[in-house]
Design a protein around this motif. Structure first.
Motif, short mmCIF file in Angstrom:
data_model
loop_
_atom_site.label_atom_id
_atom_site.label_comp_id
_atom_site.label_asym_id
_atom_site.label_seq_id
_atom_site.Cartn_x
_atom_site.Cartn_y
_atom_site.Cartn_z
N GLY A 73 34.13 -8.67 -57.05
CA GLY A 73 33.93 -7.45 -57.82
C GLY A 73 32.62 -6.73 -57.60
O GLY A 73 31.62 -7.32 -57.27
N ASP A 74 32.71 -5.42 -57.83
CA ASP A 74 31.58 -4.50 -57.70
C ASP A 74 30.57 -4.65 -58.80
O ASP A 74 29.40 -4.37 -58.64
CB ASP A 74 32.11 -3.06 -57.88
CG ASP A 74 32.50 -2.44 -56.57
OD1 ASP A 74 32.29 -3.08 -55.54
OD2 ASP A 74 33.00 -1.30 -56.62
N PRO A 112 39.24 -10.59 -69.43
CA PRO A 112 39.99 -9.97 -68.32
C PRO A 112 39.05 -9.37 -67.27
O PRO A 112 38.09 -8.69 -67.63
CB PRO A 112 40.79 -8.86 -69.03
CG PRO A 112 40.14 -8.67 -70.35
CD PRO A 112 39.50 -9.96 -70.72
N GLY A 113 39.32 -9.69 -66.00
CA GLY A 113 38.53 -9.11 -64.90
C GLY A 113 37.39 -9.97 -64.43
O GLY A 113 36.79 -9.71 -63.39
N VAL A 114 37.08 -11.06 -65.18
CA VAL A 114 35.95 -11.92 -64.76
C VAL A 114 36.42 -12.83 -63.64
O VAL A 114 37.39 -13.57 -63.79
CB VAL A 114 35.43 -12.76 -65.95
CG1 VAL A 114 34.40 -13.79 -65.47
CG2 VAL A 114 34.83 -11.86 -67.00
N SER A 115 35.76 -12.76 -62.48
CA SER A 115 36.20 -13.59 -61.37
C SER A 115 35.26 -14.75 -61.13
O SER A 115 35.58 -15.68 -60.43
CB SER A 115 36.28 -12.74 -60.10
OG SER A 115 35.01 -12.23 -59.82
N ARG A 162 30.75 -11.87 -62.42
CA ARG A 162 31.25 -10.89 -61.45
C ARG A 162 32.56 -10.36 -62.03
O ARG A 162 33.43 -11.14 -62.42
CB ARG A 162 31.55 -11.51 -60.10
CG ARG A 162 30.40 -12.18 -59.48
CD ARG A 162 29.53 -11.29 -58.63
NE ARG A 162 28.47 -12.14 -58.11
CZ ARG A 162 27.25 -12.26 -58.64
NH1 ARG A 162 26.88 -11.53 -59.67
NH2 ARG A 162 26.38 -13.10 -58.13
N VAL A 163 32.67 -9.05 -62.02
CA VAL A 163 33.77 -8.43 -62.74
C VAL A 163 34.53 -7.47 -61.83
O VAL A 163 33.93 -6.64 -61.16
CB VAL A 163 33.23 -7.68 -63.98
CG1 VAL A 163 34.38 -7.06 -64.76
CG2 VAL A 163 32.45 -8.64 -64.88
N ARG A 164 35.85 -7.63 -61.83
CA ARG A 164 36.70 -6.81 -60.96
C ARG A 164 37.08 -5.47 -61.57
O ARG A 164 37.37 -4.54 -60.85
CB ARG A 164 38.02 -7.54 -60.68
CG ARG A 164 37.92 -8.64 -59.69
CD ARG A 164 39.32 -9.18 -59.40
NE ARG A 164 39.25 -10.56 -58.95
CZ ARG A 164 38.87 -10.92 -57.73
NH1 ARG A 164 38.53 -10.01 -56.85
NH2 ARG A 164 38.81 -12.20 -57.40
N THR A 165 37.18 -5.42 -62.89
CA THR A 165 37.73 -4.22 -63.51
C THR A 165 36.64 -3.40 -64.18
O THR A 165 35.52 -3.86 -64.37
CB THR A 165 38.75 -4.61 -64.61
OG1 THR A 165 38.05 -5.44 -65.54
CG2 THR A 165 39.92 -5.35 -64.03
N THR A 166 36.97 -2.17 -64.54
CA THR A 166 36.01 -1.34 -65.27
C THR A 166 36.19 -1.48 -66.78
O THR A 166 35.36 -1.03 -67.54
CB THR A 166 36.18 0.15 -64.89
OG1 THR A 166 37.55 0.49 -65.03
CG2 THR A 166 35.72 0.42 -63.47
N GLU A 167 37.31 -2.11 -67.19
CA GLU A 167 37.60 -2.19 -68.63
C GLU A 167 36.63 -3.08 -69.40
O GLU A 167 36.33 -2.83 -70.56
CB GLU A 167 39.03 -2.73 -68.89
CG GLU A 167 40.12 -1.72 -68.64
CD GLU A 167 40.60 -1.77 -67.19
OE1 GLU A 167 41.29 -2.74 -66.85
OE2 GLU A 167 40.26 -0.86 -66.41
#
Ligand SMILES: Nc1ncnc2c1ncn2[C@@H]1O[C@H](COP(=O)(O)OP(=O)(O)OP(=O)(O)O)[C@@H](O)[C@H]1O
Ligand SMILES: [Mg+2]
Length: 327
Positions: free
Chosen positions: A242-243, A265-268, A284-289
């Motif tokens: 993730g960005d 949700p979104g935590v990798s 590290r997070v994949r989503t913007t939510e």
């Protein structure tokens, strides 16, 4: 059809044997490279990163014909680095840096004159070429001083001047800005970019992540003799998950709370560091939510939380990859 690669290696391995022990009777075998496959496109700046001892210099030396691989093959500019070494050498430049390889008793200009002869630079062009590279690396004003009086950074510049004197189409730079002050390092990066603008392909190693991020189209991470990742910086960001990087700091977390963080949700990826009584979780997070308020809500027992958000840097990615490899 895509152009043929500037570098292509297949299963490159290299072992070193050294003697140890009281009577030097114990042979220690180090496998510096354990099967490296790489492709570098013409005209790109390709960065090789990796911890100390990963094998970067060994690979650089093999690709520039200084060392022979124990196994595997490598082609540079379509030529085999072992079989066609003599034909390849005039077309490549190598900057290893350090104290060796320069003549300390004479000045920079005389050093370059010697190397110009060695590289077969035409006599008619020699002087002009030497002045041009001295100017290009920023040594013109010091060119009459003996190299033994040079600072480490000045020697590094002379190494680079030497590496480009014969106008190679492929340049290998092993830690080109090591020992340079910030201004000289920046000038060196500018020089690297100007060489690429002239059509030179660059293969460089560095320990400076911002340098790799600033210069390189693609990056490979070498760890203990193996490539553990290769991609663009953006591609590597996706690879490590993730960005976005969120740092969550507070006191006295329960296991259940940490698990809850990990499952948001979104935590990798989740790492933690302790600073005295404080703990910092890096996500590290994949989503913007997933926003700081959402994290605060899931850790309602911690009004002291400090949450910071930043873009995942190449340094974060690098550490994730290298730590993963070591685990
Ligand atoms: N001539 C040699 N004889 C024995 N072992 C060697 C030799 N050269 C390198 N090695 C070993 O090979 C491994 C890789 O070394 P190499 O110098 O390629 O690493 P590197 O990635 O360039 O490290 P650094 O970031 O410190 O420059 C190390 O374990 C090193 O000790
Ligand atoms: Mg090295």
């Amino acid at each position: 059809m895509s152009p043929s690669p500037a570098i292509r290696t297949r299963n490159i391995r290299r072992a070193f044997e050294s003697r140890k022990g009281f009577l030097f009777n114990e042979v220690v075998r180090t496998e510096a490279l354990k099967g490296v496959d790489l492709e570098v496109d013409p005209g790109e700046i390709f960065g090789l990163l990796g911890p100390n001892g990963a094998g970067k210099t060994t690979l650089t030396k093999i690709l520039s014909t200084l060392l022979i691989p124990t196994e595997g093959t490598a082609e540079v500019l379509g030529l085999d680095v072992v079989r066609d070494a003599a034909r390849l050498r005039p077309q490549i430049g190598l900057v290893l840096g350090g104290e060796r390889g320069l003549y300390n008793r004479v000045n920079a200009r005389e050093n370059l004159r010697y190397f110009a002869d060695l590289y077969g630079v035409p006599t008619a062009e020699r002087s002009r070429r030497i002045e041009e590279v001295l100017e290009r690396v920023g040594l013109a004003d010091a060119a009459d001083r003996r190299v033994e009086e040079y600072s480490r950074g000045m020697k590094q510049k002379l190494h680079i001047a030497r590496g480009i004197l014969h106008r190679p189409v492929m340049l290998f730079l092993d830690e080109p800005t090591i020992g340079l002050d910030p201004k000289s390092a920046r000038e060196t990066r500018k020089l690297v970019r100007s060489l690429v603008a002239d059509g030179v392909t660059i293969f460089l190693t560095t320990h400076y992540m911002f340098e790799a991020e600033e210069l390189c189209q693609r990056i490979a991470v070498l760890s203990r003799g193996r490539i553990v990742a290769k991609d663009t910086v953006q591609g590597l960001r996706r690879l490590v998950g993730g960005d976005r990087t969120l740092e969550v700091e507070g006191y006295g977390f329960e296991d259940a709370e940490v698990n809850a963080l990990r499952q948001l949700p979104g935590v990798s990826r989740l790492k933690y560091e302790e600073f005295g009584p404080r703990t910092r979780y890096t996500l590290r997070v994949r989503t913007t939510e997933l926003t700081p308020p959402a994290i605060q809500a899931s850790l309602s027992g911690h009004p002291e939380l400090a949450i910071r958000e930043r873009r995942t840097s190449l340094e974060d990615i690098y550490l994730d990859l290298v730590e993963e490899e070591a685990a």
